[in-house]
Write a protein that holds these residues in place. Sequence first.
Motif, PDB file in Angstrom:
ATOM      1  N   ASP A  25      -8.544   1.739   4.085  1.00 19.74           N
ATOM      2  CA  ASP A  25      -7.741   1.543   2.879  1.00 19.74           C
ATOM      3  C   ASP A  25      -8.405   2.077   1.618  1.00 19.74           C
ATOM      4  O   ASP A  25      -7.733   2.518   0.682  1.00 19.74           O
ATOM      5  CB  ASP A  25      -7.427   0.054   2.689  1.00 19.74           C
ATOM      6  N   ARG A  43       0.839  -1.194   0.000  1.00 22.42           N
ATOM      7  CA  ARG A  43       0.000   0.000   0.000  1.00 22.42           C
ATOM      8  C   ARG A  43       0.874   1.244   0.000  1.00 22.42           C
ATOM      9  O   ARG A  43       1.885   1.316   0.709  1.00 22.42           O
ATOM     10  CB  ARG A  43      -0.925  -0.010   1.217  1.00 22.42           C
ATOM     11  N   GLN A  49      -2.773   5.305  -0.800  1.00 22.44           N
ATOM     12  CA  GLN A  49      -3.794   4.786   0.118  1.00 22.44           C
ATOM     13  C   GLN A  49      -3.780   5.506   1.462  1.00 22.44           C
ATOM     14  O   GLN A  49      -4.710   5.387   2.256  1.00 22.44           O
ATOM     15  CB  GLN A  49      -3.583   3.287   0.347  1.00 22.44           C
ATOM     16  N   GLY A  82      -8.575   6.208   2.502  1.00 28.37           N
ATOM     17  CA  GLY A  82      -7.411   6.842   3.102  1.00 28.37           C
ATOM     18  C   GLY A  82      -7.733   7.691   4.309  1.00 28.37           C
ATOM     19  O   GLY A  82      -6.829   8.235   4.957  1.00 28.37           O
ATOM     20  N   GLY A 123      -6.718   8.186  -1.812  1.00 27.23           N
ATOM     21  CA  GLY A 123      -7.713   7.275  -2.346  1.00 27.23           C
ATOM     22  C   GLY A 123      -7.541   7.026  -3.829  1.00 27.23           C
ATOM     23  O   GLY A 123      -8.288   6.245  -4.422  1.00 27.23           O
TER      24      GLY A 123
END
Length: 270
Positions: A248, A109, A147, A251, A143
């Motif tokens: 996730d 991520r 993330q 964000g 987003g």
Amino acid sequence: MRILFLGDVMGRAGRQAVTEALPRMRSDWRVDFVVVNADNATGGMGCNAAHANALLAAGADCLTLGDHCFDQKDMLQAVEGDTRLLRPINFAKAAPGRGARVFQDARGRKVLVAHVLGNVFMKRAFDDPFSAIDSVLRTHPLGGSVQAAVVDVHCEATSEKMAMGHFCDGRVSVVVGTHTHSPTADAQILPGGAAYQTDTGMCGDYLSVIGMDKTEPMRRFVTGMGKTRFTPAMGEVTLSGLLVETDDATGKARDVRMIRQGGRLEPSAP
């Protein structure tokens, strides 16, 4: 994602406490990404390369610096060679290194970390922190390309830090203040989803004057005259920071907790 931010590491005592405790904190709290402000890690004035490496080896994914970023001369080369070291984004344009970078956690991520200096009550005027941060956030939308996003705003004035929090809200996961070494009690999630705290405080000995042995600062306040150099206090350390859990998909922050571990500021049981 769980993000841990630790406030200004103050001198040898703070540095040793962080390097000893951070592996346990990462494991016990299942932390995915760690940012540590290391602006005072070496004698209270900047951070040298060896001390930066020790903090990184202990589990920090990224070190932010601050207004003392180049007080230790070997940092001029270190910030060029190690992309995990961030100097302020609005420092002199000719300064080496970078003020923002996209990292990856163990699961791949992407995490943006940006570091900026304020202008109010600082020793000299730096480039506009708001336009500098705006440019970075436009390039790395939350987003979208990242993330999670963390902004360390290193400045004196609480009002400037609060303004930066609202300016970044909705575009970052965390806005956290550093520099004053005194933790504020205002950890919160802003309306747009950014976790915010005006100042995380320091990782240092709080039986001091902002982390310095209290004798010389008190002498200067009382008499107006200095006798010796300031030296970091070497008593029991409190680790101060912020633990944030993010979503996730968006964000945005889902939970925020102030960290006080050990020393004089650790909360007592009710």
